[in-house]
Design a protein around this motif. Structure first.
Motif, PDB file in Angstrom:
ATOM      1  N   ASP A   1      -3.979 -22.905   1.809  1.00 22.92           N
ATOM      2  CA  ASP A   1      -4.295 -23.668   0.447  1.00 22.92           C
ATOM      3  C   ASP A   1      -5.484 -24.506   0.302  1.00 22.92           C
ATOM      4  O   ASP A   1      -5.845 -25.043   1.371  1.00 22.92           O
ATOM      5  CB  ASP A   1      -3.284 -24.747   0.321  1.00 22.92           C
TER       6      ASP A   1
ATOM      7  N   PRO B   1       5.392 -26.978   8.452  1.00 25.79           N
ATOM      8  CA  PRO B   1       5.881 -26.293   7.591  1.00 25.79           C
ATOM      9  C   PRO B   1       7.136 -27.189   7.004  1.00 25.79           C
ATOM     10  O   PRO B   1       7.786 -27.799   7.492  1.00 25.79           O
ATOM     11  CB  PRO B   1       6.413 -24.893   8.109  1.00 25.79           C
TER      12      PRO B   1
ATOM     13  N   TRP C   1       5.012 -26.988  -2.390  1.00 27.97           N
ATOM     14  CA  TRP C   1       5.190 -26.742  -1.059  1.00 27.97           C
ATOM     15  C   TRP C   1       3.688 -26.741  -0.719  1.00 27.97           C
ATOM     16  O   TRP C   1       2.921 -25.710  -1.312  1.00 27.97           O
ATOM     17  CB  TRP C   1       6.142 -25.796  -0.857  1.00 27.97           C
TER      18      TRP C   1
ATOM     19  N   GLU D   1       1.047 -24.364   1.805  1.00 28.50           N
ATOM     20  CA  GLU D   1       0.991 -23.139   2.249  1.00 28.50           C
ATOM     21  C   GLU D   1      -0.170 -22.915   3.040  1.00 28.50           C
ATOM     22  O   GLU D   1      -1.248 -23.286   2.753  1.00 28.50           O
ATOM     23  CB  GLU D   1       1.339 -22.047   1.228  1.00 28.50           C
ATOM     24  N   ALA D   2      -0.079 -22.101   4.109  1.00 22.55           N
ATOM     25  CA  ALA D   2      -1.096 -22.091   5.022  1.00 22.55           C
ATOM     26  C   ALA D   2      -2.568 -21.478   4.205  1.00 22.55           C
ATOM     27  O   ALA D   2      -2.373 -20.541   3.272  1.00 22.55           O
ATOM     28  CB  ALA D   2      -0.894 -20.903   5.967  1.00 22.55           C
TER      29      ALA D   2
ATOM     30  N   THR E   1       5.597 -30.950   1.247  1.00 23.33           N
ATOM     31  CA  THR E   1       4.933 -30.732   0.026  1.00 23.33           C
ATOM     32  C   THR E   1       3.725 -31.043   0.241  1.00 23.33           C
ATOM     33  O   THR E   1       3.136 -31.668   1.246  1.00 23.33           O
ATOM     34  CB  THR E   1       5.677 -31.656  -1.107  1.00 23.33           C
TER      35      THR E   1
END
Lengths: 103, 480
Positions: free
Chosen positions: A88, A29, A83, A85-86, A32
């Motif tokens: 993606d 987390p 960023w 994200e879970a 990028t």
């Protein structure tokens, strides 16, 4: 070998996964898309419109637009700014990234 | 919302922060608009909180200064004196009869625009790296020196295992030290300047012992990591198919030409390269501010020639974080006085003025010393891509300047498309000028970044605003 995470004494939150060209990769987390791909050993995720050459990060700060990538179906995202994200779904962007308009 | 004059600061790096703190402490309401998720700019770029870095200072210098800036910002934000708009990418500053409107696109997606109304504007937009082309410079794994540093500081990642750091300028040493400390092998630091270039500037350099000590510390760190420094050398080519696998490095002769027979191949999977920095001047130019060389022209109080617009830090010329802090403080004090129709008290920023004078002198010398090789264009092959966006080769630029007679960068661009792509010539501008044999001039861009057409169509320019922030679509922006 010392890692950047060790150097700064990082205790990241729980990792999650994304996919890059259908391959699952693990992401920390606060990274990028570009950082996540580098951490997975990937350095190119775009081919140019003209000669189809591979490209990845160049300036790293959002100025050069070389790191464009397709994220969750949206083309032309600057990987160094967006960023991860879970969940993606990241894909190599070929040419303009718009189907039927390659080259 | 509190009454009183309102200042919009564009950029939350050292200059913008110093100005915001100085102005806010003197009763000015400040809106700090910045593209990053956290304040700090490129110099104090840090990992996102979720990465849980307990010692971010391991990748930084002058950390105490950062703590002071950070704590000041937090205190002013808590008291409602500074509104910090992070993730806001400013694309246009609009001058109006009674003030300014700062237009910014929000978030990484940049599809929604926000307008901030202000009585005065400080431009603290910093700079970006200049990289001159050479065969192989578009290969993945070839990154700007600053880019490698930004990815390391922000994302805690390395582009590979073995790096060569090359080009010219004071940035290369800290980049090489950072990469080595983070675990990369640094096979060489290749710097085109040599000891001889420093001779003749001894007096100016000696007047800045703190700066010399900083350089000595970096040199000691490089020695500790066993990094070879190849001074008066240059990278002539990067090799590889899908990513860089090696670079060829050569010595330079007294005239700045590659010395034939000195070429050596160095295996690496990363090349971090830079040839100096350029100021970001798009917003200032669109406002009509006069430039002085590549940077925004300012007076002793950091005022541009457009009333109500100040500029500080590297947008006015490249000079590092300490100079940016001094300029930002001067600008903030000037703004606080001028917005209340007062003249700034001479004594209030004497120390900052003294620091500014000395550091400008110092960086003027560095600018002379750290120059790219005089004949760098000789190493650019005809098939080397110069404009990375539009894939324009050097041959096309040479043809435009030669047979077609183009005498300036704009004509070369119209003939070849070099500089017409996504980055709007920011990456290739100096290279195109060099190859075409004409002077590099910052190109006037209407907007500082690509703007969705829907945002342009929905932006009501030059209307009167009743609040200090509003939004061009229906989504509510937080109150300021």
């Amino acid at each position: 070998m010392r890692s950047p995470l060790e150097l700064v004494g990082a205790r990241p939150g729980p990792a999650f996964t994304v996919t890059f060209d259908d391959r699952e990769i693990t992401v920390l987390p606060g990274q990028t898309i570009a950082a996540a791909l580098w951490a997975a050993g990937i350095t190119s995720w775009r081919t140019t419109r003209g000669s189809g050459e591979p490209r990845g990060v160049f300036c790293g700060i959002g100025v050069c637009f070389d790191c464009l990538v397709t994220v969750n179906g949206r083309a032309n995202q600057r990987a160094c700014l967006v960023w991860a994200e879970a969940g993606d779904v990241i894909r190599t962007q070929e040419g303009t990234g718009h189907r039927g308009h390659h080259g | 919302m509190a009454e009183g004059p309102h200042l919009a600061v564009v950029g939350a790096g050292p200059a913008g922060l110093a100005a915001a703190l100085a102005a806010a402490a003197r009763g000015v309401r400040v809106t700090l608009v910045d593209s990053a998720a956290e304040a700090g700019g490129q110099f104090y770029r840090q990992p996102a909180a979720a990465l849980g870095a307990r010692r971010p200072q391991a990748l930084h210098h002058q950390w105490r200064t950062w703590e002071r800036l950070r704590d000041g910002l937090t205190a002013h934000v808590a008291r409602g004196r500074i509104t910090h708009l992070s993730d806001h990418h400013v694309w246009f500053v609009e001058g109006q009869s009674d003030g300014f409107t700062v237009h910014a696109l929000r978030g990484p997606e940049q599809e929604q625009s926000v307008a901030v109304r202000a009585d005065a504007v400080l431009l603290a937009t910093g700079g970006y790296e200049k990289v001159l082309p050479f065969p192989g410079w578009t290969l993945p794994g070839v990154v700007t020196a600053g880019g490698a540093q930004a990815m390391l500081k922000g994302g805690l990642v390395l582009p590979g295992r073995t790096a060569v750091v090359a080009g010219t300028g004071p940035l290369l040493m800290p980049v090489a030290v950072g990469l080595a400390a983070a675990g990369a092998g640094v096979a060489a630091l290749v710097e085109s300047a040599g000891a001889r270039d420093f001779a003749g500037h001894a007096r100016t350099l000696a007047a800045h012992p703190a700066k010399l000590a900083e350089g000595a510390r970096y040199a000691a760190e490089l020695a500790r990591h066993r990094v070879r420094i190849k001074a008066h050398h240059t990278v002539v080519a990067a090799h590889g198919s899908n990513r860089v696998e090696a670079v060829t490095v050569a010595a330079l002769d007294g005239d700045g030409r590659v010395w034939p027979g000195t070429e050596r191949r160095i295996a690496c999977d990363t090349l971090a390269v830079g040839h100096g920095m350029l100021p970001h001047t798009d917003l200032a130019e669109a406002l009509g501010c006069r430039l002085d060389g590549p940077g925004v022209a300012v007076d002793d109080e950091q005022r541009t020639d457009v009333p109500g617009v100040w500029a500080a830090g590297e947008t006015t010329g490249i000079g590092g974080a300490v100079l940016s802090l001094a300029e930002g403080r001067i600008a903030g004090l000037s703004i606080a006085a001028r917005l209340n129709s007062r003249t700034p008290e001479a004594g209030s920023y004497e120390a900052a003025v003294k620091a500014r004078t000395g550091l400008r002198e110092f960086f003027a010398v560095l600018d002379t010393v750290y120059a790219p090789p005089a004949h760098w264009t000789e190493q650019v092959a005809d098939d080397t891509v110069v404009c990375r966006c539009e894939e324009v080769p050097a041959s096309a630029i040479r043809e435009a300047a030669g047979e077609l007679g183009a005498g300036d960068v704009r004509t070369v661009k119209l003939l070849t498309r070099a500089g017409m792509g996504w980055c709007q010539g920011r990456m290739c501008g100096p290279a195109v000028a060099g190859l075409a044999g004409c002077e590099f001039q910052p190109s006037r861009r209407p907007f500082a970044r690509p703007v969705p057409l829907g945002v342009l169509a929905g932006t009501d320019f030059d209307r009167h605003h009743t609040d200090s922030t509003d939004s061009t679509d229906s989504t509510e922006e937080g109150s300021s």
